[in-house]
Design an enzyme around this catalytic site. Structure first.
Site, PDB file in Angstrom:
ATOM      1  N   ASN A   9       0.808  -1.063  -0.171  1.00 29.97           N
ATOM      2  CA  ASN A   9      -0.157   0.074   0.080  1.00 29.97           C
ATOM      3  C   ASN A   9       0.828   1.216  -0.004  1.00 29.97           C
ATOM      4  O   ASN A   9       1.563   1.486   1.019  1.00 29.97           O
ATOM      5  CB  ASN A   9      -0.852  -0.163   1.281  1.00 29.97           C
ATOM      6  N   LYS A  11       0.068   4.401  -0.211  1.00 22.29           N
ATOM      7  CA  LYS A  11      -0.374   5.504   0.254  1.00 22.29           C
ATOM      8  C   LYS A  11      -0.220   6.605  -0.443  1.00 22.29           C
ATOM      9  O   LYS A  11      -0.185   6.526  -1.614  1.00 22.29           O
ATOM     10  CB  LYS A  11      -0.065   5.801   1.896  1.00 22.29           C
ATOM     11  N   HIS A  95      -9.077   1.031   5.377  1.00 24.75           N
ATOM     12  CA  HIS A  95      -7.649   1.083   5.948  1.00 24.75           C
ATOM     13  C   HIS A  95      -7.827   1.994   7.327  1.00 24.75           C
ATOM     14  O   HIS A  95      -8.872   2.921   7.218  1.00 24.75           O
ATOM     15  CB  HIS A  95      -6.932   1.869   5.141  1.00 24.75           C
ATOM     16  N   GLU A  97      -6.273   4.453   8.414  1.00 25.04           N
ATOM     17  CA  GLU A  97      -6.147   5.942   8.066  1.00 25.04           C
ATOM     18  C   GLU A  97      -7.420   6.493   7.421  1.00 25.04           C
ATOM     19  O   GLU A  97      -7.813   7.552   7.804  1.00 25.04           O
ATOM     20  CB  GLU A  97      -4.936   6.206   7.059  1.00 25.04           C
ATOM     21  N   GLU A 167      -5.098  -5.175  10.735  1.00 26.21           N
ATOM     22  CA  GLU A 167      -3.948  -4.240  10.834  1.00 26.21           C
ATOM     23  C   GLU A 167      -3.929  -3.590  12.330  1.00 26.21           C
ATOM     24  O   GLU A 167      -4.693  -2.590  12.413  1.00 26.21           O
ATOM     25  CB  GLU A 167      -3.946  -3.178   9.892  1.00 26.21           C
ATOM     26  N   GLY A 173       3.197   1.982  10.842  1.00 35.61           N
ATOM     27  CA  GLY A 173       3.845   2.996  10.681  1.00 35.61           C
ATOM     28  C   GLY A 173       4.935   3.178  11.984  1.00 35.61           C
ATOM     29  O   GLY A 173       5.371   4.338  12.237  1.00 35.61           O
ATOM     30  N   SER A 213       3.966  -2.522  10.299  1.00 29.25           N
ATOM     31  CA  SER A 213       5.572  -2.518  10.236  1.00 29.25           C
ATOM     32  C   SER A 213       6.019  -4.015   9.633  1.00 29.25           C
ATOM     33  O   SER A 213       7.121  -4.336  10.750  1.00 29.25           O
ATOM     34  CB  SER A 213       5.867  -2.279  11.725  1.00 29.25           C
TER      35      SER A 213
HETATM   36  P1  PGA Z   1       3.476   0.083   7.754  1.00 26.89           P
HETATM   37  O1  PGA Z   1       2.071   0.529   6.967  1.00 26.89           O
HETATM   38  O2  PGA Z   1       3.899  -1.087   6.874  1.00 26.89           O
HETATM   39  O3  PGA Z   1       4.277   1.407   7.258  1.00 26.89           O
HETATM   40  O4  PGA Z   1       3.410  -0.059   9.104  1.00 26.89           O
HETATM   41  C1  PGA Z   1       1.129  -0.761   6.891  1.00 26.89           C
HETATM   42  C2  PGA Z   1      -0.323  -0.175   6.233  1.00 26.89           C
HETATM   43  O5  PGA Z   1      -0.532   0.922   6.723  1.00 26.89           O
HETATM   44  O6  PGA Z   1      -0.996  -1.083   5.583  1.00 26.89           O
END
Ligand code: PGA
Length: 255
Positions: A9, A11, A95, A97, A167, A173, A213
């Site tokens: 992803n 983003k 997601h 976010e 997740e 992140g 992560s």
């Molecule tokens: P990350 O993000 O691997 O940077 O933790 C995962 C995601 O948001 O799908």
């Protein structure tokens, strides 16, 4: 046997030029890995160009979001049919976010899920608890609600197309991934709830992937868990070399 599913992803990262350079460098690194379904989720602006750059490869393309309606006066939004036509076969839905920053709810996730399935897009539905929810022992009720409401009234015959991404919000992140045992505990729980919602056969066939992560160093141990069927990767998916390594390690661990 569930084929491992590994998606990056991106983003809000990468211009068209950056995205197509990545696609060209990436697919040659993973095309020989047969036991994995591999997907890139670029921003909308680069979706068509990435799909074109990947034509003839084994790597697929996903949208990062969609609107539930097929068309209309919805400024700034994109429909399932538009994603299909631009070359996507998948779409990420709900997601964290989107939920936290853009007000998405389990009800909007459900509407989007039905729109995606209706248009022939394979949905990647994200669920997961916040740190506060985990620490106050609300993780399981939160997951139960996200699955019951987000995946409501899905025809069992179509359920096999659904990928669920677990997740945990505290792992996204942050550099702090869930321990493989923590991921397994949540994934096994999610599979049980999917069985209640969709039936045993559909739940047994659904890929439940882990996100938060994921890096080359932890991808193998996560994918080795019996109910972890792959990964949704953010930061480490921005580099073709590190994402190819994650794909290779996830596929190898799942064998
Ligand atoms: P990350 O993000 O691997 O940077 O933790 C995962 C995601 O948001 O799908």
């Amino acid at each position: 046997m569930r084929t491992p599913f590994i998606a990056a992803n991106w983003k809000m990262h990468k211009t068209v030029a950056e995205a197509t350079a990545y696609a060209a460098a990436f697919h040659a690194r993973v095309d020989q890995i047969r036991n994995a379904e591999v997907v890139l989720a670029p921003p909308f602006t680069a979706l068509h160009a990435v799909a074109a750059a990947l034509a003839g490869s084994r790597v697929g393309v996903a949208g990062q979001n969609l609107h539930a309606e097929p068309r209309g006066a919805f400024t700034g939004e994109v429909s399932a049919g538009m994603l299909r036509e631009a070359g996507a076969a998948y779409v990420i839905i709900g997601h964290s976010e989107r939920r936290q920053l853009f007000g998405e709810t389990d009800a909007s996730v459900n509407a989007k899920l039905h729109a995606a399935l209706g248009a022939g897009l394979a949905p990647i539905v994200c669920v997961g608890e916040t740190l506060a929810e985990r620490e106050s022992e609300r993780m399981f009720p939160v997951l139960n609600r996200q699955i019951a409401e987000g995946l409501a009234v899905v025809d069992a015959a179509r359920a096999g197309a659904i990928v669920v991404a677990y997740e945990p919000v505290w792992a996204i992140g942050t550099g702090r991934n869930a321990a493989p045992e923590q991921a397994q505990e949540a994934h096994a729980h999610i599979r049980q709830r999917l069985a209640a919602a969709l039936g045993d056969t559909a739940a047994g066939g659904c890929r439940i992937i882990y996100g938060g992560s994921v890096k080359p160093e932890n991808a193998g141990a996560l994918a080795a868990q019996p109910d972890v069927d792959g990964a949704l990767v953010g930061g480490a998916g921005l580099d073709p070399g590190s994402f190819a390594e994650i794909v290779a390690r996830s596929a190898a661990a799942a064998v």
